[in-house]
Write a protein that holds these residues in place. Structure first.
Motif, mmCIF file in Angstrom:
data_model
loop_
_atom_site.group_PDB
_atom_site.id
_atom_site.type_symbol
_atom_site.label_atom_id
_atom_site.label_comp_id
_atom_site.label_asym_id
_atom_site.label_seq_id
_atom_site.Cartn_x
_atom_site.Cartn_y
_atom_site.Cartn_z
ATOM 1 N N THR A 127 -4.378 9.127 -4.375
ATOM 2 C CA THR A 127 -5.167 9.924 -5.331
ATOM 3 C C THR A 127 -4.260 10.851 -6.139
ATOM 4 O O THR A 127 -4.655 11.317 -7.209
ATOM 5 C CB THR A 127 -6.220 10.767 -4.590
ATOM 6 O OG1 THR A 127 -5.583 11.441 -3.487
ATOM 7 C CG2 THR A 127 -7.342 9.895 -4.079
ATOM 8 N N TYR A 128 -3.064 11.115 -5.619
ATOM 9 C CA TYR A 128 -2.076 11.903 -6.358
ATOM 10 C C TYR A 128 -0.718 11.253 -6.133
ATOM 11 O O TYR A 128 -0.322 10.979 -4.993
ATOM 12 C CB TYR A 128 -2.054 13.349 -5.863
ATOM 13 C CG TYR A 128 -0.991 14.208 -6.527
ATOM 14 C CD1 TYR A 128 -1.253 14.871 -7.723
ATOM 15 C CD2 TYR A 128 0.273 14.342 -5.966
ATOM 16 C CE1 TYR A 128 -0.280 15.656 -8.346
ATOM 17 C CE2 TYR A 128 1.252 15.124 -6.574
ATOM 18 C CZ TYR A 128 0.972 15.772 -7.760
ATOM 19 O OH TYR A 128 1.934 16.537 -8.366
ATOM 20 N N LYS A 143 2.904 11.820 -13.600
ATOM 21 C CA LYS A 143 1.858 11.966 -12.575
ATOM 22 C C LYS A 143 0.808 10.875 -12.743
ATOM 23 O O LYS A 143 0.462 10.503 -13.872
ATOM 24 C CB LYS A 143 1.181 13.339 -12.688
ATOM 25 C CG LYS A 143 2.076 14.515 -12.347
ATOM 26 C CD LYS A 143 1.320 15.834 -12.503
ATOM 27 C CE LYS A 143 2.230 17.032 -12.231
ATOM 28 N NZ LYS A 143 1.515 18.313 -12.453
ATOM 29 N N ASN A 145 -3.006 9.026 -10.928
ATOM 30 C CA ASN A 145 -4.151 9.074 -10.018
ATOM 31 C C ASN A 145 -4.630 7.647 -9.831
ATOM 32 O O ASN A 145 -5.043 6.996 -10.801
ATOM 33 C CB ASN A 145 -5.269 9.939 -10.602
ATOM 34 C CG ASN A 145 -6.515 9.948 -9.723
ATOM 35 O OD1 ASN A 145 -7.290 8.993 -9.725
ATOM 36 N ND2 ASN A 145 -6.710 11.013 -8.972
ATOM 37 N N ARG A 146 -4.525 7.145 -8.593
ATOM 38 C CA ARG A 146 -4.899 5.756 -8.278
ATOM 39 C C ARG A 146 -4.254 4.770 -9.247
ATOM 40 O O ARG A 146 -4.873 3.808 -9.703
ATOM 41 C CB ARG A 146 -6.421 5.594 -8.268
ATOM 42 C CG ARG A 146 -7.115 6.420 -7.192
ATOM 43 C CD ARG A 146 -8.613 6.133 -7.157
ATOM 44 N NE ARG A 146 -9.233 6.782 -5.994
ATOM 45 C CZ ARG A 146 -9.863 7.961 -6.045
ATOM 46 N NH1 ARG A 146 -9.958 8.606 -7.190
ATOM 47 N NH2 ARG A 146 -10.410 8.466 -4.951
ATOM 48 N N ASP A 171 -5.073 7.719 -0.550
ATOM 49 C CA ASP A 171 -6.486 7.774 -0.944
ATOM 50 C C ASP A 171 -7.371 7.709 0.300
ATOM 51 O O ASP A 171 -7.394 6.702 1.005
ATOM 52 C CB ASP A 171 -6.785 6.597 -1.875
ATOM 53 C CG ASP A 171 -8.171 6.681 -2.491
ATOM 54 O OD1 ASP A 171 -9.012 7.447 -1.976
ATOM 55 O OD2 ASP A 171 -8.408 5.973 -3.490
#
Length: 620
Positions: A127-128, A143, A145-146, A171
């Motif tokens: 997730t990060y 950066k 996310n997924r 995640d």
């Protein structure tokens, strides 16, 4: 008769997934299996490994002798001091499949990660995810996310040394209720140190460093007070071996390829087993039985090969038949090295040679002592297996390499008809088996392996698991002790753990033994039901539901209905692994818990005793 409805098959039926969608839809293709962290090869540890492997490859190629790793409950930070990802390719290297430096075999000749998907898989399953490269006084970060790019920086000046820093958070919707177990992480970090002598790994502020490689590994993994002779340590070009014999049952191996821990062995481990027997027979000029030569052995082997072929994406079993495209076979490579180096060592160290000979002769005597009863017991087991009421088997098995569900296989060891009945009705017949015990098993502490064959229940159990001749034929990935959380249930747990530690310690050491955690309380109102595994969870559930919810305390597995049980042994199963720490002596542990009632143990029991009265007061 109802008309059959056919699905339309048009251009719209054809869907092309992008890289991150495919990884998230089929994570098993990239990281093997998911899990919650209770098993040593669960996905969250593979994610850590995929990132650290890149840093290790930098070290192997001569760049950076320090790696810093920080892992908290849900976040991982890895910083190396290698060359750093070229700044113009920072985003591509972590988000484009088939992009990486390892396709150039001159840069990474004997690397583990050759398929260009490891870091991308971590990115897609987090997730990060942040990657930052430092190169010649400049830096760039990005950066995600997924797997989706959220933000990236321009190339900026920096005072930090060359290298790469990656931060990620797995995640939780993929790795449900995951947690990192410190012991597993520590083992993983130590393996990096042992296989890369001279490298320093800082893990959560503690330095891990090895000077003597596999010699240090065996020293850490084995109780040195119980070995029969000092560890034999042999090093050559692209191969390293360490070995000794102890007093335990079975064989124990730690095998590695290009720094990858091959937990399921493979061609290199099999080659070592064969080469040891052949060399020992020739040295002593005696045709020893192979089982006697290898009984009680503890050995480690590490090889580095060009373009290794593994049997799965997680690289836990080597399939390569040769050392390289034009090199010798793995069998010949290992055999030639062992034949020369071990033979030379035994000639130069006559005390070790004599100690090894005595250990082999002892194994021979022990094998002959039980051969008669073993034959009778196995005949009885074969007849019992035809109509074995103790075992409710599943359809897939761990020792079937072709089985897609091999990694998910498990067997529950239960006590009593009611508990066995509930699990049997709720289980997945494809991957979950049940073995029913008749009551409290025999205390095997200080008994010889003869008892495994004399005791019908133990004999049937070892045949159900298929571990009589070692773990290579193990039929279930996880062996789960499922007993009540009361005094009798705890005693049965201890008796079963004693059995495995006494006669099949490698089953425990290789991370196959678990305790099933079942809920102590059910808290519900008319709308919601919460199952709680501790007093703390119960209090949270009561608070979240409000009012006066109904609270049920489960005192035995038999009280839990099959419908409820299904939730506890499937996707949301909670397992507590049985882990042996590095300084744990099996003999000392068993003596304390299963030996005579010493004052020391009586004090321990009194200090830790919780009677029913205390539990009732807590509930009130």
């Amino acid at each position: 008769m109802a008309k059959k409805v056919e699905a339309t098959y048009t251009e719209d039926s054809i869907r092309s997934l992008d890289w991150k969608e495919h990884i998230r839809l089929r994570p098993g293709m990239y990281i093997g299996k998911l899990g919650d962290g209770s098993a040593q090869d669960d996905g969250i540890y593979v994610l850590v490994k995929e990132i650290v492997d890149n840093s290790i490859d930098e070290y192997v190629m001569g760049h950076g002798d320090k790696i810093e790793i920080k892992i908290t409950d849900h976040r991982v930070v890895v910083r190396d001091y290698g060359r750093g990802i070229p700044l113009g390719k920072v985003v591509d290297c972590v988000s484009k499949i088939n992009t990486g430096g390892k396709y150039d075999s001159k840069a990474f000749q004997k690397s583990v990660g050759l398929n260009g998907v490891g870091t991308k898989a971590v990115n897609a399953l987090s997730t990060y995810f942040k990657v930052q490269a430092f190169r010649d006084g400049k830096t760039k970060w990005a950066k995600f996310n997924r797997g989706e790019l959220i933000e990236e920086s321009a190339i900026e000046p920096t005072d930090e040394g060359n290298g790469t820093r990656i931060v990620f958070e797995p995640d939780n919707s993929v790795f449900k209720n995951f947690r990192f177990i410190p012991q597993y992480l520590e083992d993983q970090i130590w393996n990096y140190a042992f296989l890369n002598a001279g490298l320093s790994v800082m893990f959560n502020g503690v330095k891990y460093h090895s000077k003597d490689g596999l010699l240090d590994l065996l020293t850490r993994k084995t109780n040195m007070e119980q070995v029969r002779y000092p560890v034999i340590h042999l090093r050559g070009d692209d191969i390293e071996i360490a070995m000794t014999h102890g007093n335990q049952y079975g064989e124990e191996y730690y095998s590695f390829v290009n720094g990858q821990y091959t937990t399921q062995g493979g061609t290199h481990q099999q080659a070592l087993r064969e080469a040891l027997v052949k060399t020992v027979r020739e040295f002593y000029d005696k045709n020893f039985d192979a089982a006697d030569v290898r009984s009680a052995i503890v050995a480690a082997v590490s090889v580095r090969v060009m373009e290794p072929v593994f049997e799965s994406q997680t690289k836990t079993k080597l399939g390569s038949q040769a050392v390289g495209p034009d090199g010798p076979t793995m069998r010949a490579f290992v055999n030639d090295f062992v034949k020369k180096e071990l033979d030379d060592y035994l000639h130069k160290n006559p005390d070790t040679a004599e100690a090894l000979r005595k250990r082999i002769l002892q194994s021979e005597r022990e094998r002959k002592e039980i051969s008669g009863i073993k034959k009778l017991a196995n005949e009885r087991a074969k007849k019992a297996n035809l109509h074995n009421k103790k075992l409710r088997d599943c359809r897939q098995h761990f020792n079937n390499a072709k089985s897609k569900s091999a990694e998910d296989t498990m067997i529950f060891l239960t006590e009593g008809d009611s508990a066995s009945g509930s699990i049997t009705k709720a289980r997945d017949v494809q991957t979950q088996a049940v073995f029913s015990l008749r009551g409290k098993p025999l205390n095997t502490f200080n008994l010889t392996k003869k008892v495994v064959y004399e005791n019908e229940e133990f004999n049937l159990l070892q045949h159900a698991l298929n571990i009589e001749d070692g773990l290579e034929g193990l039929r279930y990935r996880k062996v789960i002790i499922a007993t009540d959380a009361d005094v009798d249930g705890m005693h049965i747990r201890l008796l079963l753990m004693t059995f495995f530690l006494q006669f099949f310690p490698d089953l425990v050491k290789q991370g196959h033994l678990f305790i099933l955690e079942t809920p102590l309380f059910r808290v519900r109102n008319k709308k919601k039901t919460h199952y709680c595994y501790s007093e703390e969870e119960k209090m949270k559930a009561v608070k979240s539901l409000g009012g006066k919810p109904e609270i049920t305390r489960f005192k035995g597995l038999g009280e839990i209905s099959p419908d409820e049980f299904g939730g506890f042994i499937n996707d949301d199963i909670r397992l507590e692994p049985v882990i042996l720490k590095k300084d744990t002596s099996i003999k000392d542990v068993l003596t304390f818990y299963m030996g005579k009632n010493t004052p020391k143990r009586q004090g321990f029991i009194i200090d830790n005793l919780k009677v029913e009265k205390d539990l009732v007061e807590e509930e009130a």
